[in-house]
Design an enzyme around this catalytic site. Sequence first.
Site, PDB file in Angstrom:
ATOM      1  N   ASP A 267      38.325  35.564  41.299  1.00 26.93           N
ATOM      2  CA  ASP A 267      37.102  36.281  40.916  1.00 26.93           C
ATOM      3  C   ASP A 267      36.638  37.050  42.163  1.00 26.93           C
ATOM      4  O   ASP A 267      36.048  36.462  43.070  1.00 26.93           O
ATOM      5  CB  ASP A 267      36.053  35.248  40.461  1.00 26.93           C
ATOM      6  CG  ASP A 267      34.724  35.887  40.072  1.00 26.93           C
ATOM      7  OD1 ASP A 267      34.642  37.124  40.029  1.00 26.93           O
ATOM      8  OD2 ASP A 267      33.774  35.121  39.811  1.00 26.93           O
ATOM      9  N   HIS A 346      20.635  37.123  41.234  1.00 22.88           N
ATOM     10  CA  HIS A 346      21.578  36.109  40.742  1.00 22.88           C
ATOM     11  C   HIS A 346      21.885  35.088  41.831  1.00 22.88           C
ATOM     12  O   HIS A 346      21.372  35.177  42.947  1.00 22.88           O
ATOM     13  CB  HIS A 346      22.861  36.764  40.201  1.00 22.88           C
ATOM     14  CG  HIS A 346      23.591  37.638  41.182  1.00 22.88           C
ATOM     15  ND1 HIS A 346      24.273  37.137  42.270  1.00 22.88           N
ATOM     16  CD2 HIS A 346      23.741  38.991  41.232  1.00 22.88           C
ATOM     17  CE1 HIS A 346      24.832  38.132  42.927  1.00 22.88           C
ATOM     18  NE2 HIS A 346      24.513  39.283  42.341  1.00 22.88           N
ATOM     19  N   HIS A 357      33.895  30.557  35.766  1.00 25.03           N
ATOM     20  CA  HIS A 357      32.676  29.813  36.118  1.00 25.03           C
ATOM     21  C   HIS A 357      33.047  28.368  35.853  1.00 25.03           C
ATOM     22  O   HIS A 357      32.851  27.857  34.753  1.00 25.03           O
ATOM     23  CB  HIS A 357      31.486  30.269  35.281  1.00 25.03           C
ATOM     24  CG  HIS A 357      31.102  31.697  35.560  1.00 25.03           C
ATOM     25  ND1 HIS A 357      30.430  32.489  34.684  1.00 25.03           N
ATOM     26  CD2 HIS A 357      31.329  32.488  36.658  1.00 25.03           C
ATOM     27  CE1 HIS A 357      30.240  33.686  35.206  1.00 25.03           C
ATOM     28  NE2 HIS A 357      30.785  33.712  36.402  1.00 25.03           N
ATOM     29  N   GLU A 405      32.349  39.922  46.808  1.00 25.06           N
ATOM     30  CA  GLU A 405      32.645  38.563  46.324  1.00 25.06           C
ATOM     31  C   GLU A 405      34.025  38.115  46.773  1.00 25.06           C
ATOM     32  O   GLU A 405      35.010  38.813  46.568  1.00 25.06           O
ATOM     33  CB  GLU A 405      32.582  38.543  44.784  1.00 25.06           C
ATOM     34  CG  GLU A 405      32.958  37.201  44.175  1.00 25.06           C
ATOM     35  CD  GLU A 405      32.775  37.152  42.661  1.00 25.06           C
ATOM     36  OE1 GLU A 405      32.927  38.221  42.006  1.00 25.06           O
ATOM     37  OE2 GLU A 405      32.493  36.075  42.131  1.00 25.06           O
TER      38      GLU A 405
HETATM   39  N1  GLY Z   1      32.897  37.911  37.485  1.00 22.75           N
HETATM   40  C1  GLY Z   1      31.856  37.052  37.172  1.00 22.75           C
HETATM   41  C2  GLY Z   1      31.181  36.537  38.352  1.00 22.75           C
HETATM   42  O1  GLY Z   1      31.293  37.096  39.417  1.00 22.75           O
HETATM   43  O2  GLY Z   1      30.571  35.506  38.320  1.00 22.75           O
HETATM   44 MN    MN Z   2      31.794  35.215  40.457  1.00 14.09          MN
HETATM   45 MN    MN Z   3      32.964  38.244  39.897  1.00 17.09          MN
END
Ligand code: GLY
Ligand code: MN
Ligand code: MN
Length: 436
Positions: A267, A346, A357, A405
């Site tokens: 991710d 977030h 997740h 990320e």
């Molecule tokens: N791609 C979903 C997240 O970053 O949580």
């Molecule tokens: Mn993520």
């Molecule tokens: Mn993500």
Amino acid sequence: MKNLEFKSRRNKLAKTIGKSGVAIIATADLSTRTNDTYYPFRSNSDFYYFTGFLEPNALMVLAPGRPEGEFILCVRPKNPLMETWEGHMEGLNGVINNYNADQSFDIADIDSILKDLLHGRERVFYSIGKHKIYDDKVTEAFKTLRESQRQGGVVPNEIVSVDTIIHDMRQIKSRKEIQLMKEAARIGVEAHLRVMNECKPSVYEYQIEASINHQFGQYGTVPSYNSIVASGDNACTLHYVENQSMMKQGDLLLTDAGCEYQMYASDITRTIPVSGQFTKEQKAIYSIVLEAQKSVISSVKPGQTFEKMQKNCIEIITRGLKKLGILKGSVSKLIKEESYKDFYMHGIGHWLGIDVHDVGSYVNEKGKSKPFAPGMVITVEPGIYISKKTKTIDKKWKGIGIRIEDDVLVTPSGCEVLSGDLPKEIDAIEAMMSSN
Ligand code: GLY
Ligand code: MN
Ligand code: MN
């Protein structure tokens, strides 16, 4: 993944539920896409974790200490006509020979099988509320056995959720799981490098998505979630998946895409300038997000928590936005009043594993943020999003949406960034894109 690993997971579960317990875990169903065609099948993650079995319409029963064998798989029997249309089916013998089931049954006979297997057990470990059909079957078996209790014998007296036990197990990754996650991250990095190479004005977001899918496909992988390919203001819609816009000179492109490799997810998000060069304002915001991301990653080690990481991230983002004049007032007041939430709304990250997740509690027994332990895998993903709709803000900041990320493994001495080969420094991204 070797059968041995699935077996050792079952052994661990069997030990936890004990000989008076029985666990029932079903896989997912096929899901209709249109009329009589289906979405690609994806096994239930818990079911996969203990069986490695990838066909639909199957259920596992684990009955510790059962003389005829404790690992029972109920599956579709082999059906040559169906195999002509749909491909290979393991059938009842296949799951014994290839998946180490001690016994197998036709899933069509599940009602009577459940009654037999639950008989003599005190506790049924089953997570109600996820699969209506099996909820009904398990509760019916439970009810019928309870009614028969007047005739004597041991029958179940409680149905206990099995989620927590399984999800605590899944939270700590084995050596083999870590290998698979490294590969998922490596392939994810390749796809993002390709995005950096192909990103330029006039290309459509869906064309970038197509390249990502193509790259994933080179390794037989699929996206682990719907890829977000969001240029300009689209990046301020956190779950933007339409991916329909044409990319414009001067905009940023936020790509959040990861693959699923042998059932394990990556991710990854990068935000890059469509034209190859960040503007002054984009650089200013990007630098804050990058500082927050690097600071948080450097703090990842056993004992660290999501709560502390989020606090650190909020401080850096609030300070940074104040310095640019986007937030005004004292930093402590801005944090207390959660003013940063207009721009960073977030969490700092989440568990990562078979589910993107991933499962597992975020709190410990005391209700406090759960401390990290070696073998856990998390994402670290701060962002700043300044939508065009934001009022009372200088126009020059509007339409900037940035997230960075990475996937991070907690190690005994700190952490390892699984997606660390993907550039994220401003200079590195610009240098890479200038060679396009
Ligand atoms: N791609 C979903 C997240 O970053 O949580
Ligand atoms: Mn993520
Ligand atoms: Mn993500």
